[in-house]
Every structure is written in structure tokens, then in C-alpha cells.
Enzyme design. Sequence first.
Site, short mmCIF file in Angstrom:
data_model
loop_
_atom_site.label_atom_id
_atom_site.label_comp_id
_atom_site.label_asym_id
_atom_site.label_seq_id
_atom_site.Cartn_x
_atom_site.Cartn_y
_atom_site.Cartn_z
N ARG A 58 12.15 4.76 13.00
CA ARG A 58 10.87 5.45 12.88
C ARG A 58 9.98 5.13 14.08
O ARG A 58 10.47 4.68 15.12
CB ARG A 58 10.23 5.05 11.55
CG ARG A 58 11.13 5.51 10.38
CD ARG A 58 10.51 5.42 9.05
NE ARG A 58 9.28 6.21 8.98
CZ ARG A 58 8.37 6.02 8.04
NH1 ARG A 58 8.54 5.09 7.12
NH2 ARG A 58 7.29 6.76 8.01
N HIS A 111 12.61 -2.30 2.60
CA HIS A 111 12.00 -1.08 3.11
C HIS A 111 12.87 0.09 2.67
O HIS A 111 14.09 0.06 2.87
CB HIS A 111 11.88 -1.09 4.63
CG HIS A 111 10.96 -2.15 5.12
ND1 HIS A 111 9.59 -2.00 5.09
CD2 HIS A 111 11.21 -3.39 5.61
CE1 HIS A 111 9.04 -3.10 5.56
NE2 HIS A 111 10.00 -3.96 5.87
N ILE A 112 12.26 1.08 2.08
CA ILE A 112 13.00 2.24 1.60
C ILE A 112 13.60 3.01 2.77
O ILE A 112 14.76 3.41 2.74
CB ILE A 112 12.07 3.14 0.75
CG1 ILE A 112 11.67 2.37 -0.53
CG2 ILE A 112 12.74 4.47 0.41
CD1 ILE A 112 10.55 3.00 -1.32
N SER A 113 12.82 3.21 3.81
CA SER A 113 13.32 3.90 5.01
C SER A 113 13.82 2.87 6.02
O SER A 113 13.53 1.67 5.90
CB SER A 113 12.21 4.74 5.64
OG SER A 113 11.20 3.91 6.18
N ASP A 150 1.70 -15.81 6.18
CA ASP A 150 1.28 -17.19 5.90
C ASP A 150 1.47 -17.53 4.42
O ASP A 150 1.93 -18.63 4.09
CB ASP A 150 -0.18 -17.39 6.29
CG ASP A 150 -0.39 -17.47 7.80
OD1 ASP A 150 0.60 -17.60 8.55
OD2 ASP A 150 -1.56 -17.40 8.22
N ARG A 188 6.49 0.56 13.86
CA ARG A 188 7.14 0.10 12.62
C ARG A 188 8.35 -0.81 12.88
O ARG A 188 8.92 -1.36 11.95
CB ARG A 188 7.60 1.29 11.77
CG ARG A 188 6.47 2.14 11.26
CD ARG A 188 6.99 3.21 10.32
NE ARG A 188 6.02 4.25 10.09
CZ ARG A 188 5.07 4.20 9.16
NH1 ARG A 188 4.97 3.16 8.38
NH2 ARG A 188 4.23 5.21 9.03
N PRO A 247 0.80 -1.22 0.00
CA PRO A 247 0.00 0.00 0.00
C PRO A 247 0.83 1.28 0.00
O PRO A 247 1.88 1.35 0.64
CB PRO A 247 -0.83 -0.11 1.28
CG PRO A 247 -0.13 -1.10 2.13
CD PRO A 247 0.58 -2.02 1.20
N ASN A 248 0.33 2.23 -0.75
CA ASN A 248 0.86 3.58 -0.86
C ASN A 248 2.15 3.69 -1.66
O ASN A 248 2.62 4.80 -1.90
CB ASN A 248 1.02 4.24 0.52
CG ASN A 248 -0.31 4.37 1.22
OD1 ASN A 248 -1.26 4.88 0.64
ND2 ASN A 248 -0.39 3.89 2.44
N ALA A 300 2.97 -0.80 4.93
CA ALA A 300 2.38 -0.91 6.27
C ALA A 300 1.93 -2.32 6.62
O ALA A 300 1.83 -2.66 7.80
CB ALA A 300 1.21 0.06 6.40
N TYR A 359 10.86 9.05 1.72
CA TYR A 359 10.90 8.03 0.67
C TYR A 359 11.61 8.46 -0.60
O TYR A 359 11.77 7.65 -1.51
CB TYR A 359 9.46 7.59 0.33
CG TYR A 359 8.73 7.03 1.53
CD1 TYR A 359 9.09 5.80 2.08
CD2 TYR A 359 7.70 7.74 2.13
CE1 TYR A 359 8.42 5.30 3.18
CE2 TYR A 359 7.03 7.24 3.23
CZ TYR A 359 7.40 6.02 3.76
OH TYR A 359 6.75 5.52 4.85
N ASN A 392 8.20 -5.30 -0.79
CA ASN A 392 8.10 -4.15 0.09
C ASN A 392 6.64 -4.11 0.50
O ASN A 392 5.80 -3.58 -0.22
CB ASN A 392 8.50 -2.86 -0.61
CG ASN A 392 8.44 -1.66 0.31
OD1 ASN A 392 7.78 -1.70 1.34
ND2 ASN A 392 9.12 -0.59 -0.07
N GLU A 433 12.82 -9.01 1.91
CA GLU A 433 11.97 -7.90 2.35
C GLU A 433 12.75 -6.60 2.19
O GLU A 433 13.90 -6.50 2.63
CB GLU A 433 11.59 -8.11 3.82
CG GLU A 433 10.74 -7.04 4.41
CD GLU A 433 10.42 -7.28 5.88
OE1 GLU A 433 9.62 -6.50 6.43
OE2 GLU A 433 10.98 -8.21 6.49
N HIS A 486 3.75 -4.64 9.25
CA HIS A 486 3.53 -4.56 10.69
C HIS A 486 2.18 -5.14 11.13
O HIS A 486 1.91 -5.20 12.32
CB HIS A 486 3.62 -3.10 11.12
CG HIS A 486 4.68 -2.35 10.41
ND1 HIS A 486 6.03 -2.64 10.55
CD2 HIS A 486 4.61 -1.36 9.49
CE1 HIS A 486 6.74 -1.83 9.76
NE2 HIS A 486 5.90 -1.06 9.11
N ARG A 507 4.67 11.12 -2.15
CA ARG A 507 4.29 11.02 -0.73
C ARG A 507 5.54 11.11 0.14
O ARG A 507 6.46 10.31 0.01
CB ARG A 507 3.60 9.68 -0.50
CG ARG A 507 3.29 9.38 0.94
CD ARG A 507 2.63 7.99 1.06
NE ARG A 507 2.55 7.60 2.44
CZ ARG A 507 3.18 6.54 2.96
NH1 ARG A 507 3.91 5.76 2.20
NH2 ARG A 507 3.05 6.26 4.23
#
Length: 138
Positions: free
Chosen positions: A104, A97-99, A84, A108, A10-11, A74, A23, A71, A95, A77, A18
Site C-alpha cells: 500500500r 493487518h487485514i491488508s 511503549d 504504511r 481506529p476505523n 493507522a 478490507y 490490529n 500484530e 504508523h 469501509r
Amino acid sequence: MPDILVLNGPNLNLLGKREPEIYGSETLADVEAACRALNLGDLTFRQSNHEGQLVDWIQEARGTRDAIVINPGAYSHTSIAILDALNAFEGRVVEVHISNIHKREAFRHHSYVSARANAVIAGLGTEGYAAALRWLAR
């Protein structure tokens, strides 16, 4: 050359628009172009804001893909369903994550996806995708 599914949650469709201070200014299309330029495998890129769609794509990857770069945004978390689905996938999982999620908000700091991931890359910006692909190509 490995067959790799690159999933974005998402996002991430708003990447470049954003919170660029977190990001960056690159779009998801920029990330895809940079990854394809590496020529490190057969890549399929997908993004969805819907948890069930991500689960469906992970399930479809069973027996057909060598690896998944994800990625989960959200959903990292919150989503046991994505965990699963990844647990039922036979290939490698990275996995991304950009940040740096550990610098944070406290919520997170925990990722369900990390429990399945063979590797976790956080805080490298969009370069994390390329790092994941280079690792998988080895």
C-alpha cells in the site's frame, strides 16, 4: 487455554462497510464470532478509535493476560505511546493487518508496533486474526 486480549484500533468499527475492496465484507462482529468458534482461549475483544483508550487497555492487560492480538489500524504508523505500552506488557503480542501494508502507500510500510510484536500477520484478510490465535494456542 490462554487468556487473550484482541484489540482493534481506529476505523475497524467500520469493517465490512469501509473500503470493502481492501478490507472485505466481514464485520468486526463476524471476526469476533469466527475467532470465538475456534475455542482457542479466553478471548476479550475491544475496539476504540482513541489512542489513549488502547493504551489503557494494554496497561490493564499487564499481569492478567497471556497475550495481545492487536490490529492498531493507522496507529501502527504513528503511535509510540502504543509501542511503549506494549513494551511494558510481559506476554506475547501478535500484530494483525487485514491488508498487506507493504503493498500500500509508502507511509504504511513502517509500523512502530512491529518493533514489539512477537509475530506480524499482514495480508491474510480477517483470517489473520484466526492465524494469530492458532499461533498463540501452540
